[in-house]
Structure formats: C-alpha cells, structure tokens
Design an enzyme around this catalytic site. Structure first.
Site, PDB file in Angstrom:
ATOM      1  N   ARG A   1      39.941 -42.385  72.558  1.00  0.00           N
ATOM      2  CA  ARG A   1      40.331 -41.885  71.375  1.00  0.00           C
ATOM      3  C   ARG A   1      41.881 -41.988  71.188  1.00  0.00           C
ATOM      4  O   ARG A   1      42.494 -42.366  70.035  1.00  0.00           O
ATOM      5  CB  ARG A   1      40.432 -40.280  71.408  1.00  0.00           C
ATOM      6  CG  ARG A   1      38.872 -39.490  71.411  1.00  0.00           C
ATOM      7  CD  ARG A   1      38.678 -38.141  71.924  1.00  0.00           C
ATOM      8  NE  ARG A   1      39.439 -37.440  71.087  1.00  0.00           N
ATOM      9  CZ  ARG A   1      39.523 -36.132  71.241  1.00  0.00           C
ATOM     10  NH1 ARG A   1      38.828 -35.346  72.246  1.00  0.00           N
ATOM     11  NH2 ARG A   1      40.077 -35.088  70.231  1.00  0.00           N
TER      12      ARG A   1
ATOM     13  N   LEU B   1      31.282 -35.794  78.710  1.00  0.00           N
ATOM     14  CA  LEU B   1      31.629 -36.309  77.052  1.00  0.00           C
ATOM     15  C   LEU B   1      32.560 -35.225  76.770  1.00  0.00           C
ATOM     16  O   LEU B   1      32.242 -33.972  77.142  1.00  0.00           O
ATOM     17  CB  LEU B   1      30.460 -36.477  76.567  1.00  0.00           C
ATOM     18  CG  LEU B   1      29.618 -37.621  76.996  1.00  0.00           C
ATOM     19  CD1 LEU B   1      28.221 -37.548  75.967  1.00  0.00           C
ATOM     20  CD2 LEU B   1      30.158 -39.074  77.103  1.00  0.00           C
ATOM     21  N   ASP B   2      33.526 -35.758  75.948  1.00  0.00           N
ATOM     22  CA  ASP B   2      34.473 -34.748  75.255  1.00  0.00           C
ATOM     23  C   ASP B   2      33.445 -33.717  74.258  1.00  0.00           C
ATOM     24  O   ASP B   2      32.417 -34.042  73.929  1.00  0.00           O
ATOM     25  CB  ASP B   2      35.303 -35.317  74.441  1.00  0.00           C
ATOM     26  CG  ASP B   2      36.527 -36.022  75.332  1.00  0.00           C
ATOM     27  OD1 ASP B   2      36.654 -35.627  76.373  1.00  0.00           O
ATOM     28  OD2 ASP B   2      37.506 -36.995  74.606  1.00  0.00           O
ATOM     29  N   GLN B   3      33.981 -32.620  74.186  1.00  0.00           N
ATOM     30  CA  GLN B   3      33.428 -31.716  73.325  1.00  0.00           C
ATOM     31  C   GLN B   3      32.956 -32.314  72.156  1.00  0.00           C
ATOM     32  O   GLN B   3      31.582 -31.910  71.541  1.00  0.00           O
ATOM     33  CB  GLN B   3      33.870 -30.356  73.188  1.00  0.00           C
ATOM     34  CG  GLN B   3      33.226 -29.222  72.281  1.00  0.00           C
ATOM     35  CD  GLN B   3      34.018 -27.806  72.396  1.00  0.00           C
ATOM     36  OE1 GLN B   3      34.928 -27.547  73.308  1.00  0.00           O
ATOM     37  NE2 GLN B   3      33.853 -26.942  71.472  1.00  0.00           N
TER      38      GLN B   3
ATOM     39  N   THR C   1      32.244 -35.345  71.236  1.00  0.00           N
ATOM     40  CA  THR C   1      31.711 -36.521  71.352  1.00  0.00           C
ATOM     41  C   THR C   1      30.047 -36.211  71.572  1.00  0.00           C
ATOM     42  O   THR C   1      29.803 -35.403  72.395  1.00  0.00           O
ATOM     43  CB  THR C   1      32.077 -37.409  72.687  1.00  0.00           C
ATOM     44  OG1 THR C   1      33.555 -37.695  72.559  1.00  0.00           O
ATOM     45  CG2 THR C   1      31.479 -38.670  72.934  1.00  0.00           C
TER      46      THR C   1
END
Length: 288
Positions: A228, A119-121, A123
C-alpha cells in the site's frame, strides 16, 4: 484550553458530529498524505481530544466492517493446513475493535486453528491457516524464511508506467509512532526495515474521467502495509479505496472496497515440502 472553552461558549447548543484531521502545507516526503484530504484523527492525539471534547465522535480507525459472520470458500485443505478465500472488509484474526474475523468464523467449523500469516482487513484473497502446532511452526518458518511466494493484483489511482513493464521498489518502512498502524518511510539506520516489491503493469485505462492502472505485485518482504505504501509513495499512485494512504483520505471510503487482492500463494506442504499453489482470481480486470 481557552480555544476549547471559547468553542463551548459560542456553540454550546450545537452537537458536533465527527472530528477528523487534514494536512495543511506540504506533506513530509516520508508519509503518504495529500493536502486538504481528510484523515482519521491520529492515534497520538485521540486521547487528548477525547478528554477535551468528549462530545465529539472521532472518525473511525477501521473503515471496513460487515458486522456479521461472512461466508467463505475453502480453496485448499490437507491434514495440516487450510486455505480460504477471505473477502474484503473482514479482519484475518481477532482484534479489539471488530469481533467478527475469519479465523473465529472458520474455527466454528474446523476447530482450533493457528495463524501463520495475515491479510489487511480491506484486502481479499488467499488466507492460509495451520491445523496444529507443528504445522504452524513449519509454515511460520516458511513465511519468515521467504520460502513462500505471493502474487497480488491491485487497481491504482492514476496512470503509471507502460503495460508490460516491471518496476522494482525499495523503500524501508517503519511504524509512525504518532499514528499507528500507519507506516512511513524510514532509513534502516533509523529503525526502518528493508522492504522490496516488484510491480508489473498489466493495463492502463480511464474510468469516468480518471486514470486507473491494473498491476500485479510480488512482495519480496512482508512488512506491514508494504504494498500500500510502496504504491502510494514509490509509484505516486495509491491503491484505489485506500483511506489510509490514498490521495482522497477518508473520501476513499466512497469506494466499495480496497482494491488489493492476494491472487496466488505458493507454500511448501508440511508433510513433504512439495510446493502447493493456491490461486483465486481477483476479477479486477473486468472493472477497468
């Protein structure tokens, strides 16, 4: 070079605080930028600026950081895998600029783990790790073969669609060679990778004079920053708190977090292939 020297001559007693970039003129159709909004200095130009103006501190590339080991909640565990609730602001795996990450923190209590997705930082939500090499191979193959299903919730800036409506977005994506890890829209004939997302409008409201849209998102592919940029360019309504693709650039950091959450993850159990669904509510509906 003469411009830099002139700057130094006239402002030699001044101490620069920070350097950033802003878009002048109409943005390209393939990128998510807004005229006048501040952004971090592009990857391509950072080494040049650093050599010419070493006294200038450039705006950070990673906006979210807690700087300490986070707490975590175990959502599911068996002999082959473990799923936890990842908070916003912590990287999923080790990186160069941020030593604190969920994998390392979790390994202190479980022993070695294997990464099967990220997961993105910014998220939050369900984050799954494998406990052994065989399980890692099985789960990684499940993600690559699209045998998993992800359901995200997000709050968007602005109003788009009618509550209950469903939209399908298809925008092929690729990395911006001048500003990684930023992604841009590229044709598949020009190294773009197909990317498809489904978005369900849950609710539209107004908060402090600004429209907000709560959406449920189902990515059918798993490209970097897919949801995003699909929201920012496909809908024209970026995810609230997104300093990379948001309309306000670095001013998005005034928000407490990136409002994107992996609410539900379904994957085949390694031992018998039966589907396992792990779910954790985002709590976003209470913010509208």
């Amino acid at each position: 070079m003469s411009v830099i020297n002139t700057w130094r001559e006239h402002f030699c007693d001044w101490r620069p605080v920070e350097l950033l970039e802003t878009r002048a003129g109409t943005p390209f159709s393939f990128e998510a930028r807004t005229v006048g909004a501040p952004y971090s200095v592009r990857t391509f130009t950072r080494p040049l600026i650093a050599s010419l103006m070493p006294e200038v501190e450039q705006a950070p590339r990673i906006p979210f950081s807690l700087g300490k080991n986070p707490d975590f909640e175990v959502l599911y565990e068996d002999q082959d895998s473990i799923a936890i609730l990842k908070p916003s602001g912590i990287p999923s795996v080790p990186g160069i600029l941020e030593p604190v990450n969920m994998k390392s923190v979790l390994e202190e209590k479980t022993g070695p783990l294997y990464t099967v997705h990220r997961l993105d930082q910014g998220t939050s939500g369900v984050l799954l790790f494998a406990k052994n090499a065989a399980a890692a191979a099985s789960l990684s193959d499940a993600f690559a073969s699209r045998l998993t299903r992800k359901t995200y919730t997000a709050i968007l800036e602005g109003e788009t669609g009618i509550a209950g409506s469903v939209e399908t977005l298809r925008l092929p994506l690729g990395g911006d060679p001048f500003d990684l890890p930023r992604q841009i829209v590229l044709s598949e004939s020009n190294r773009g990778k197909s990317a498809k997302s489904a978005a369900e409008i849950i609710a539209v409201s107004e908060h402090r004079g600004f429209a907000r849209t709560l959406v449920r998102l189902h990515p059918e592919t798993g490209r970097t920053h897919q949801l995003r940029i699909h929201m920012a360019l496909g809908f024209g309504c970026p995810i609230l708190g997104d300093a990379l693709y948001g309309k306000r650039g670095l001013f998005e950091l005034r928000e407490p977090r990136l409002y994107l959450h992996l609410e539900e993850l379904t994957f085949p159990r390694v031992s018998d292939g039966k589907p396992v669904t792990v779910r954790i509510d985002s709590g976003f509906s209470s913010l509208l």
